[in-house]
Design a protein around this motif. Sequence first.
Motif, PDB file in Angstrom:
ATOM      1  N   ILE A  38      52.711  89.987  39.604  1.00 22.52           N
ATOM      2  CA  ILE A  38      53.766  89.843  39.080  1.00 22.52           C
ATOM      3  C   ILE A  38      53.875  88.146  38.986  1.00 22.52           C
ATOM      4  O   ILE A  38      53.543  87.531  39.851  1.00 22.52           O
ATOM      5  CB  ILE A  38      55.162  90.470  39.660  1.00 22.52           C
ATOM      6  CG1 ILE A  38      55.112  89.957  40.992  1.00 22.52           C
ATOM      7  CG2 ILE A  38      54.950  91.800  39.590  1.00 22.52           C
ATOM      8  CD1 ILE A  38      56.422  90.202  41.761  1.00 22.52           C
TER       9      ILE A  38
ATOM     10  N   VAL B  51      57.354  85.143  37.680  1.00 20.21           N
ATOM     11  CA  VAL B  51      58.728  85.010  37.492  1.00 20.21           C
ATOM     12  C   VAL B  51      59.318  85.669  36.376  1.00 20.21           C
ATOM     13  O   VAL B  51      60.512  86.370  36.760  1.00 20.21           O
ATOM     14  CB  VAL B  51      59.045  83.463  37.514  1.00 20.21           C
ATOM     15  CG1 VAL B  51      60.730  83.088  37.173  1.00 20.21           C
ATOM     16  CG2 VAL B  51      58.521  82.676  38.782  1.00 20.21           C
TER      17      VAL B  51
ATOM     18  N   ASP C 186      58.506  88.639  35.318  1.00 22.67           N
ATOM     19  CA  ASP C 186      58.405  90.061  36.034  1.00 22.67           C
ATOM     20  C   ASP C 186      59.851  90.242  36.764  1.00 22.67           C
ATOM     21  O   ASP C 186      60.410  91.353  36.579  1.00 22.67           O
ATOM     22  CB  ASP C 186      57.343  90.453  36.407  1.00 22.67           C
ATOM     23  CG  ASP C 186      56.090  90.297  35.621  1.00 22.67           C
ATOM     24  OD1 ASP C 186      55.981  91.228  34.709  1.00 22.67           O
ATOM     25  OD2 ASP C 186      55.428  89.417  35.970  1.00 22.67           O
ATOM     26  N   LEU C 187      60.113  89.258  37.332  1.00 23.57           N
ATOM     27  CA  LEU C 187      61.235  89.512  38.391  1.00 23.57           C
ATOM     28  C   LEU C 187      62.574  89.155  37.598  1.00 23.57           C
ATOM     29  O   LEU C 187      63.596  89.848  37.975  1.00 23.57           O
ATOM     30  CB  LEU C 187      61.243  88.035  39.345  1.00 23.57           C
ATOM     31  CG  LEU C 187      59.984  88.245  40.536  1.00 23.57           C
ATOM     32  CD1 LEU C 187      60.236  86.896  41.576  1.00 23.57           C
ATOM     33  CD2 LEU C 187      60.396  89.503  41.409  1.00 23.57           C
TER      34      LEU C 187
ATOM     35  N   ALA D 248      67.100  90.396  48.272  1.00 20.43           N
ATOM     36  CA  ALA D 248      66.125  89.726  47.383  1.00 20.43           C
ATOM     37  C   ALA D 248      64.676  90.116  47.836  1.00 20.43           C
ATOM     38  O   ALA D 248      63.815  90.672  46.781  1.00 20.43           O
ATOM     39  CB  ALA D 248      66.102  88.210  47.489  1.00 20.43           C
TER      40      ALA D 248
ATOM     41  N   TYR E 138      64.154  93.838  46.542  1.00 18.86           N
ATOM     42  CA  TYR E 138      63.936  93.629  44.896  1.00 18.86           C
ATOM     43  C   TYR E 138      62.611  93.356  44.666  1.00 18.86           C
ATOM     44  O   TYR E 138      61.781  93.844  43.881  1.00 18.86           O
ATOM     45  CB  TYR E 138      64.926  92.663  44.217  1.00 18.86           C
ATOM     46  CG  TYR E 138      64.655  92.637  42.864  1.00 18.86           C
ATOM     47  CD1 TYR E 138      65.080  93.665  41.930  1.00 18.86           C
ATOM     48  CD2 TYR E 138      64.398  91.309  42.367  1.00 18.86           C
ATOM     49  CE1 TYR E 138      64.807  93.658  40.810  1.00 18.86           C
ATOM     50  CE2 TYR E 138      64.107  91.372  40.906  1.00 18.86           C
ATOM     51  CZ  TYR E 138      64.207  92.219  39.923  1.00 18.86           C
ATOM     52  OH  TYR E 138      63.871  92.138  38.620  1.00 18.86           O
ATOM     53  N   VAL E 139      62.100  92.159  45.357  1.00 19.40           N
ATOM     54  CA  VAL E 139      60.699  91.599  44.820  1.00 19.40           C
ATOM     55  C   VAL E 139      59.635  92.980  45.343  1.00 19.40           C
ATOM     56  O   VAL E 139      58.639  92.958  44.558  1.00 19.40           O
ATOM     57  CB  VAL E 139      60.464  90.486  45.848  1.00 19.40           C
ATOM     58  CG1 VAL E 139      58.862  89.945  45.862  1.00 19.40           C
ATOM     59  CG2 VAL E 139      61.364  89.370  45.344  1.00 19.40           C
TER      60      VAL E 139
ATOM     61  N   LYS F 166      59.067  95.436  42.807  1.00 27.37           N
ATOM     62  CA  LYS F 166      58.188  95.038  41.532  1.00 27.37           C
ATOM     63  C   LYS F 166      56.629  94.831  42.050  1.00 27.37           C
ATOM     64  O   LYS F 166      55.771  94.994  41.351  1.00 27.37           O
ATOM     65  CB  LYS F 166      58.603  93.492  41.137  1.00 27.37           C
ATOM     66  CG  LYS F 166      60.066  93.643  40.669  1.00 27.37           C
ATOM     67  CD  LYS F 166      59.967  93.908  39.192  1.00 27.37           C
ATOM     68  CE  LYS F 166      61.212  93.858  38.544  1.00 27.37           C
ATOM     69  NZ  LYS F 166      61.508  94.408  37.119  1.00 27.37           N
TER      70      LYS F 166
END
Lengths: 403, 187
Positions: free
Chosen positions: A23, A25, A27-28, A388, A391-392, A395
């Motif tokens: 992934i 940035v 994609d984030l 955070a 969330y990462v 992904k």
Amino acid sequence: METVAKKSSTIKEFIRSIPINKIGVKDLLNFEKSPLNLFLAALTLVFLGLFVVGVLFYLLHGHHAYNVTREHPWGLLIAVYIFFVVSSTGLCIVGSLGDVFGFKDYMAISKRAIFGSIVTIVAGFVVIAFEIGHPITMMIYNVLTPGLTSAIWWMGTLYGLYLTFMIIEFVFLLKNDMKSAKTFGLIGLLVGLAAHSNLGGVFGFLNARTISNGVFYPTYFILTAFITGVFIAYIMMGFRYKLSFPKEIQTMLGGLAKIQALLISILIFFVTWKFLTDVYGGMPNRAEVAEHILGSWTFWAEVILAMLIPLTIILASKASAYKAIFFASLSGMVGIFFMRYNLVHDTQLKPLQEMKIREYQLPPEWIHYFPSATEIMISLGGLGLCLALYYVGTKLFSLDTEH
Amino acid sequence: MANYVMVLDYKNCINCKACEIACKEENGVLLGADKHRIWVGSNNPKGEWPKLDIASAAFLPSQCQQCENAPCQDVCPTNATYYDENGVVQVDSDKCILCSYCMVACPYDARYVDDRTVTVDKCTFCSDTRLARGEVTTACQNTCPTKVRTFGDIDDPDSEVSELLRTREHFSLKSNLGTKPKLFYLT
């Protein structure tokens, strides 16, 4: 030489074979731009910003940036650390239901819960690093001159091991190697439970603090960890499925809700008896502290938010109102925060120096404490970090269990 | 090697606080009311004038009890708190991680944070200063105008402290906790 090279290539091969999504940035930033998602993203960024500011204040002023004192040396950051590690242990227990104990209904959350347990304990470690005055010295002398009679030594060391096992278990879960995941999951769970009861022991061993001294906290910590784990499991699933749960997830949530009702009932039973025994007979230093706690709003916040609301909703809906239980779980987590805060604060409520030692003052009656802005900023930062990282993780890894 | 204890004839205390000043001066304790190794506790007299209960307003000088079974030593995760060869509870500031567990565990509120080393500090019976110079008195004892404190080696049967403890009734603070304090209060 050849064997070393061979081993290193095997390790590299193993690491390369872990299924991780590539992934960037972009994609984030690629998420559904619903008002709730945008709000959560903004909230996470604000918390992370506050974390940076809080850490800067701490680096500039040290513990003077906190409202901790000689009489109340443990403040909000200790409570938040406990909040995170309790969450981690709880998620580890919930995650283990499927992949360690083999309850098929709970397999759906194993990977996500184990990842959550890693994220929460990392957040806990980050927060405690800014509470411990010399974290580097701690890492050195924890090994060189271990204090084996110290519950903090055992708790810290075991939690370090626990994190390692959780990461290994998670890797095997990602690789779908369930046998190895089960082995490391079981070891991790046992080490985690030992670590967590030692955290209770940190308070239980305090002979001078009669309100905390005894067997209660080491056992209560395990119970409340399981409760916290179920609350977070509901929250994770609620966000994952946007509150429209598929059939198999409903089966799992129904089961978790029933477990939760039983656990909260046991907790209420425990807490009731703790206070009855604390107050009964008017034992000095214990009864009046217990009465003081019963008169504080933070205690009732804990009782109402973490016990009464979730239990009532589960019982009233016969464990089937999943959406309502999701919201009750949010309330539950706020209550769990107060539970941790109360535990730390109440232990230090009663001054150990009961005489007047300065002129123009009255003898101390109760120790007062309210967290400073820096303590609040670092604590919210811990939550931001947790959100955070999670969330990462969603992904980077495929956290849903394939059926 | 000695086994140092302190005997306090506390009823002689007049709350002049000279001991607090002497301790700060001798051991370089920082200024600030909460930065103190020793203290004199007092209670406001109970009752109403003219029938004030004078006995309730006794002064109680105190400090680290140098417990033989010190909770602060038990809870220290890095063994920064240790007993030296004279049985005095000491803190090795190089090993102290400032987790503050000892401050929470000490039943006597005898520990505080020294802002210079950013580690926990406490009474050491003047080990680094007077005892290190070969003197056998502590600053608080030496300065006391009413001779409240007597300091010495309890293992020496001829010492003044041994004599006092043999001949006078005494008690320890919070002895029910099993800490075995080495501060003895004469009654």
